[in-house]
Design a protein around this motif. Sequence first.
Motif, mmCIF file in Angstrom:
data_model
loop_
_atom_site.group_PDB
_atom_site.id
_atom_site.type_symbol
_atom_site.label_atom_id
_atom_site.label_comp_id
_atom_site.label_asym_id
_atom_site.label_seq_id
_atom_site.Cartn_x
_atom_site.Cartn_y
_atom_site.Cartn_z
ATOM 1 N N THR B 30 0.851 -1.186 0.000
ATOM 2 C CA THR B 30 0.000 0.000 0.000
ATOM 3 C C THR B 30 0.885 1.233 0.000
ATOM 4 O OG1 THR B 30 -2.005 0.940 0.956
ATOM 5 C CG2 THR B 30 -0.265 0.335 2.499
ATOM 6 N N GLU B 31 0.296 2.391 -0.326
ATOM 7 C CA GLU B 31 1.131 3.586 -0.475
ATOM 8 C C GLU B 31 1.397 4.280 0.855
ATOM 9 O OE1 GLU B 31 -0.586 6.782 -2.657
ATOM 10 O OE2 GLU B 31 1.276 7.864 -2.821
ATOM 11 N N GLY B 32 0.359 4.321 1.705
ATOM 12 C CA GLY B 32 0.518 5.006 2.989
ATOM 13 C C GLY B 32 0.591 6.509 2.866
ATOM 14 N N ALA B 33 0.060 7.059 1.761
ATOM 15 C CA ALA B 33 0.132 8.514 1.583
ATOM 16 C C ALA B 33 -1.099 9.037 0.858
ATOM 17 C CB ALA B 33 1.398 8.879 0.811
ATOM 18 N N TYR B 34 -2.215 8.328 0.971
ATOM 19 C CA TYR B 34 -3.419 8.730 0.244
ATOM 20 C C TYR B 34 -4.629 8.673 1.166
ATOM 21 C CZ TYR B 34 -6.015 9.528 -4.113
ATOM 22 O OH TYR B 34 -6.771 10.069 -5.113
ATOM 23 N N PRO B 35 -4.610 9.500 2.228
ATOM 24 C CA PRO B 35 -5.729 9.462 3.153
ATOM 25 C C PRO B 35 -7.017 9.916 2.474
ATOM 26 C CG PRO B 35 -4.333 11.373 3.606
ATOM 27 C CD PRO B 35 -3.642 10.542 2.552
ATOM 28 N N PRO B 36 -8.167 9.381 2.863
ATOM 29 C CA PRO B 36 -8.374 8.394 3.922
ATOM 30 C C PRO B 36 -8.256 6.931 3.461
ATOM 31 C CG PRO B 36 -10.467 9.249 3.153
ATOM 32 C CD PRO B 36 -9.415 9.902 2.330
ATOM 33 N N TRP B 37 -7.844 6.698 2.222
ATOM 34 C CA TRP B 37 -7.710 5.310 1.742
ATOM 35 C C TRP B 37 -6.615 4.575 2.510
ATOM 36 C CZ3 TRP B 37 -10.846 2.952 -1.874
ATOM 37 C CH2 TRP B 37 -11.733 3.799 -2.539
ATOM 38 N N ASN B 38 -5.427 5.174 2.511
ATOM 39 C CA ASN B 38 -4.323 4.589 3.272
ATOM 40 C C ASN B 38 -3.358 5.697 3.617
ATOM 41 O OD1 ASN B 38 -2.170 4.697 1.012
ATOM 42 N ND2 ASN B 38 -3.885 3.634 0.060
ATOM 43 N N SER B 39 -2.846 5.687 4.828
ATOM 44 C CA SER B 39 -1.907 6.730 5.240
ATOM 45 C C SER B 39 -1.131 6.229 6.438
ATOM 46 C CB SER B 39 -2.658 8.023 5.586
ATOM 47 O OG SER B 39 -3.580 7.781 6.623
ATOM 48 N N LYS B 40 -0.413 7.133 7.089
ATOM 49 C CA LYS B 40 0.370 6.736 8.255
ATOM 50 C C LYS B 40 0.033 7.654 9.417
ATOM 51 C CE LYS B 40 4.401 6.607 6.170
ATOM 52 N NZ LYS B 40 5.849 6.498 5.977
ATOM 53 N N ASP B 41 0.039 7.082 10.634
ATOM 54 C CA ASP B 41 -0.157 7.945 11.801
ATOM 55 C C ASP B 41 1.181 8.577 12.177
ATOM 56 O OD1 ASP B 41 1.314 6.029 13.085
ATOM 57 O OD2 ASP B 41 -0.352 5.197 14.237
ATOM 58 N N SER B 42 1.160 9.401 13.230
ATOM 59 C CA SER B 42 2.382 10.152 13.553
ATOM 60 C C SER B 42 3.514 9.225 13.985
ATOM 61 C CB SER B 42 2.093 11.184 14.630
ATOM 62 O OG SER B 42 1.423 10.556 15.709
ATOM 63 N N ALA B 43 3.166 8.008 14.419
ATOM 64 C CA ALA B 43 4.217 7.067 14.828
ATOM 65 C C ALA B 43 4.758 6.273 13.643
ATOM 66 C CB ALA B 43 3.672 6.113 15.879
ATOM 67 N N GLY B 44 4.168 6.478 12.455
ATOM 68 C CA GLY B 44 4.661 5.788 11.270
ATOM 69 C C GLY B 44 3.946 4.481 10.970
ATOM 70 N N ASN B 45 2.898 4.157 11.754
ATOM 71 C CA ASN B 45 2.138 2.931 11.468
ATOM 72 C C ASN B 45 1.165 3.187 10.325
ATOM 73 O OD1 ASN B 45 3.269 1.602 13.775
ATOM 74 N ND2 ASN B 45 1.877 2.876 15.015
ATOM 75 N N LEU B 46 0.986 2.175 9.477
ATOM 76 C CA LEU B 46 0.039 2.296 8.379
ATOM 77 C C LEU B 46 -1.383 2.248 8.923
ATOM 78 C CD1 LEU B 46 1.886 0.017 5.846
ATOM 79 C CD2 LEU B 46 1.414 2.438 5.528
ATOM 80 N N ILE B 47 -2.205 3.189 8.488
ATOM 81 C CA ILE B 47 -3.606 3.223 8.912
ATOM 82 C C ILE B 47 -4.480 3.532 7.701
ATOM 83 C CG2 ILE B 47 -3.221 3.929 11.324
ATOM 84 C CD1 ILE B 47 -3.797 6.840 10.311
ATOM 85 N N GLY B 48 -5.775 3.555 7.907
ATOM 86 C CA GLY B 48 -6.685 3.930 6.839
ATOM 87 C C GLY B 48 -7.647 2.810 6.475
ATOM 88 N N PHE B 49 -8.558 3.148 5.581
ATOM 89 C CA PHE B 49 -9.608 2.230 5.154
ATOM 90 C C PHE B 49 -9.036 0.899 4.664
ATOM 91 C CE2 PHE B 49 -12.039 0.831 1.319
ATOM 92 C CZ PHE B 49 -13.155 0.322 1.966
#
Lengths: 224, 283
Positions: B30-49
Amino acid sequence: MDIDLMITSLPKLLNATLVTLKLLSASLFFGLFIGLFFAILRVAKNRFLNIFSYSFSYLFRGTPLLVQIFIIYFGLGQIDYLKTTFLWSILKEPYWCAIIAFSLNTGAYTSEILRSAFETIKKGYIEAGKSLGLKYSTIFYKIHIPIAVKQSLPAYGNEIILMMKGTSLASTVTLLDLTGVAKYIISTTFKPIEVFIVAGGIYLIMTFIFHNIIKYLEKKFSYQ
Amino acid sequence: MNIFKKTILTIFASLLLTTNVIADKVKIGTEGAYPPWNSKDSAGNLIGFEVDLANELCKIMGHECTIVEQDWDGMIPALLMRKFDAIMAGMSITAERQKVITFSQGYADEVAQLAVMKGSSLESMDTPSGINLSLGGSDVKKALKTLTSSLAGKTVCVQTATIHQNFLDSGDVGSVKVRTYKTQDEVNLDLTAGRCDAALAAAVAFTDYAEKSGEAVVLVGPTFSGGAFGNGVGVGIRQGGDDAIGTRDAKLLKDFNKAIDKARKQGIISKLAIKHFGFDASM
């Protein structure tokens, strides 16, 4: 290996090479003046000017070029005040942001190259000039510059080649230089290896040409 | 000598075992840079739909999954080079991508829309609220005509290698100046900096940015779907083949399709969509 893709992408990449060469020549042109200016400040007999020049070179040689280009492009774009000044008409364009970043960066390296070249000039040469009653400006053009050019050519040749590769970072601020177009072609064909081999080959050919020009000049300027 | 042989055999055996373990694990890129689909929290963990959905789908499939990060512009090449086994990165199912990879059924649908800064002249564009390029018809033609004249000579910014770039390059809205960026973040930055007259992306990417940054980014023009915009977002998987990896890929595709069916029936996709998008984007 998709040879067809390599062949069809070649004209597009060669076209983009022109953008790379434009960026390179503009940056080297401005960078040479910036470098000469700071090199003179560096060898001047004024402590404040020395420190100012050293700080400039330390700042731009001590940080990655990518960071510099990002600060100039995205960073300055965040300052609302700038947008009310005429500066924004320049900074709005990614092309000029890239040239500013590259010129300052190569200017810093060039200033160091020229400084060390100036420092190799023996005191006797300058004293000889003085004893002939030459003006300081004449001594500078007739003694400092020719010796400095000869001394700095090998190092400056390296800097040209480093800068040429550095221009690939222009693609990070949306410019379609050689690397930018290569990435663009990859984004529609999903074949990075083929396209990057062709782009890499073009960079190698450019390096070969620059290397030989510098070698020729080195021979021409040598005393023997 | 015997001990030597034994050691070698044990090493080989353990190597074979580990490869088997790795083979059972599914790596999802995943990219981890396309919120809210996929992104990262401030700790660097992957989050999102998609991170939540991937975990749910893996639970249903009974696979052990790891989610790895990959830059968007290298996503499909990385899948083809087997850096991971599946893509879940807001990637729309398009004919162009289907030439090189295959997709599961769609799990969510996104509409694309233009965004401008408040006060832009483009805000007064008179178009229907949504157009489906696959349907065509006079409404779509009229809307594209309005867009062509409004966007003439304007700079429109998009993320590279996206359906949005393909649409602008297709010539459907004339010859706009297209500027491409590595990430959606950079598109947002340059839109607010004033270097872009407009930007095109998933509508939710702009609303999410406007909400988090407080910048006066507003959506204009119709929502786009169909045509160059593809048919929803699905899981990207390598096209199956006859070798061991090929059969495994083909099986993975079946597994994902079944799991998506199940997750849809149980309302898991809708629930996650509402949580991350604020509306039901499931399909």
